[in-house]
Write an enzyme that holds these catalytic residues in place. Structure first.
Site, PDB file in Angstrom:
ATOM      1  N   GLY A 187      44.120  41.427  47.322  1.00  0.00           N
ATOM      2  CA  GLY A 187      43.986  42.772  46.760  1.00  0.00           C
ATOM      3  C   GLY A 187      42.588  43.303  46.977  1.00  0.00           C
ATOM      4  O   GLY A 187      41.636  42.542  47.158  1.00  0.00           O
ATOM      5  N   GLY A 210      39.917  47.004  46.048  1.00  0.00           N
ATOM      6  CA  GLY A 210      39.684  48.335  45.524  1.00  0.00           C
ATOM      7  C   GLY A 210      38.398  48.867  46.122  1.00  0.00           C
ATOM      8  O   GLY A 210      37.849  48.297  47.074  1.00  0.00           O
ATOM      9  N   GLY A 211      37.895  49.961  45.556  1.00  0.00           N
ATOM     10  CA  GLY A 211      36.708  50.578  46.106  1.00  0.00           C
ATOM     11  C   GLY A 211      35.456  49.740  45.964  1.00  0.00           C
ATOM     12  O   GLY A 211      34.536  49.835  46.785  1.00  0.00           O
ATOM     13  N   MET A 212      35.394  48.890  44.914  1.00  0.00           N
ATOM     14  CA  MET A 212      34.180  48.141  44.636  1.00  0.00           C
ATOM     15  C   MET A 212      34.398  46.636  44.599  1.00  0.00           C
ATOM     16  O   MET A 212      33.481  45.897  44.219  1.00  0.00           O
ATOM     17  CB  MET A 212      33.582  48.594  43.292  1.00  0.00           C
ATOM     18  N   VAL A 254      39.723  40.927  46.119  1.00  0.00           N
ATOM     19  CA  VAL A 254      40.216  39.728  45.445  1.00  0.00           C
ATOM     20  C   VAL A 254      40.871  38.829  46.481  1.00  0.00           C
ATOM     21  O   VAL A 254      41.695  39.285  47.288  1.00  0.00           O
ATOM     22  CB  VAL A 254      41.225  40.078  44.327  1.00  0.00           C
ATOM     23  N   LYS A 273      37.363  37.186  42.734  1.00  0.00           N
ATOM     24  CA  LYS A 273      37.004  38.590  42.947  1.00  0.00           C
ATOM     25  C   LYS A 273      35.544  38.658  43.375  1.00  0.00           C
ATOM     26  O   LYS A 273      34.651  38.152  42.691  1.00  0.00           O
ATOM     27  CB  LYS A 273      37.216  39.406  41.677  1.00  0.00           C
ATOM     28  N   ASP A 330      41.353  51.042  32.156  1.00  0.00           N
ATOM     29  CA  ASP A 330      42.058  51.234  33.424  1.00  0.00           C
ATOM     30  C   ASP A 330      43.401  50.515  33.396  1.00  0.00           C
ATOM     31  O   ASP A 330      43.727  49.744  34.293  1.00  0.00           O
ATOM     32  CB  ASP A 330      41.195  50.726  34.584  1.00  0.00           C
TER      33      ASP A 330
END
Length: 325
Positions: free
Chosen positions: A30, A32-34, A37, A52, A146
């Site tokens: 996985g 995301g922007g920052m 994982v 992560k 979130d």
């Protein structure tokens, strides 16, 4: 610079097989922007973990690093069956990392994309486990901020009465950390637009009732097949969260009990004071609505309690033991 670009340049294969802080990276699971994982192998304890790795620029911000360290310790201290355990958090070669339990299964996002709306009983089972995790985090002073299907992992349960075991993840990096360090600017917030509470959008202080709103958006989607608000552009969506009334669930699912609409309307209230006090209180309202009943009130509970001052005769089966003298 090569190390930094390898994490977020779209070439995750460059890290496969490499060792990071005692973990051998196996594959990406996985991103995301920052953060990215990975599934990794803990070489010290010989176990599989979810590792992560955060964007290198975050490690260079002293405020973020301090908050990351503090919040990771708090998250690791939460012992709850529906929260993904945090094993370790630290920094290596200028990169912050978190090692967590690897959960075999899928996330709720993939489940909804594959199956569409869920049966009411399934949605309520999932909602109850997520709500329990969120309330436990709130007791430790953490607000998730979130809550979304992608942060809800659904694994195989123990038996037919518990067919799913749900984990809430992404507690090692709460979104408050980013907002306090300059990685968000005025007019921006950290969160996912489909599930963001009005107070997050306007920059007001948030507490656990922010997660009540996010959870309500997620549960609504599990039943309706879409979040409560859908608009053509992001600004219209933000406006809807702040000012538009949510559509009744039964407009999309007329087969569901009508009292569910009132439970969602309360959880999706614009003002936090108008929402349920906790995530589990919201789920309790959903269950009561689904069963066609009403939640017991405090007054009603007191009314059925026996008057302890009044002497009560012994039950018939106890008469041979309790005799009047």
């Amino acid at each position: 610079m090569a190390r930094e670009t390898s994490l977020f340049s779209g070439r995750p294969s460059e890290l496969i097989g490499r060792q990071v802080a005692g973990y051998r990276i196996e594959r990406e699971i996985g991103r995301g922007g920052m953060a990215v994982v990975y599934r990794a192998r803990d070489l010290r304890l010989d176990r599989t973990v979810a590792l992560k790795l955060l964007a290198p620029e975050l490690a260079r911000n002293d405020t973020f690093r301090k908050r990351f360290s503090h919040e990771s310790r708090v998250a690791a201290a939460i012992d709850h069956p529906n929260i993904v355990p945090v094993f370790e958090a630290g920094e290596t070669d200028g990169v912050l990392y978190i090692a967590m339990r690897f959960v075999a299964g899928s996330d709720l996002r993939h489940l909804l994309d594959r199956q569409g709306p869920l049966p009411l009983a399934t949605a309520l089972r999932i909602a109850a486990q997520v709500a329990s995790a969120l309330d436990a985090a709130h007791e430790h002073g953490l607000v998730h901020r979130d809550v979304k299907p992608g942060n809800i992992l659904v694994a195989r349960g123990t038996d037919s009465d518990h067919p799913e075991h749900v984990y809430l993840t992404d507690f090692g990096l709460t979104k408050k950390s980013l907002s306090l360090t300059g990685f968000t600017t005025v007019g921006q917030f950290v969160g996912t637009l489909d599930y963001v509470a009005p107070e997050q959008i306007s920059g007001r202080p948030v507490d656990g009732r922010c997660d009540v709103y996010g959870l309500a958006c997620v549960v609504y989607e599990t039943l309706a097949g879409r979040p409560p608000f859908r608009r053509d552009d992001d600004m219209a969506l933000l406006w809807a969260h702040q000012y538009d009334a949510p559509p009744a669930l039964t407009e999309s699912r007329p087969d569901l009990p009508a009292p569910l609409d009132a439970a969602f309307a309360k959880a999706l209230a614009k003002a936090p004071d108008d929402r349920h006090d906790s995530c589990l209180a919201f789920v309790a309202a959903l269950r009561a609505a689904a069963e066609g009943g009403h939640l017991p009130t405090e007054v009603a509970l007191r009314a059925v309690e026996p008057d302890v001052a009044a002497p009560q005769p012994p039950p018939r089966w106890a008469e041979p033991v309790f005799r009047e003298h």
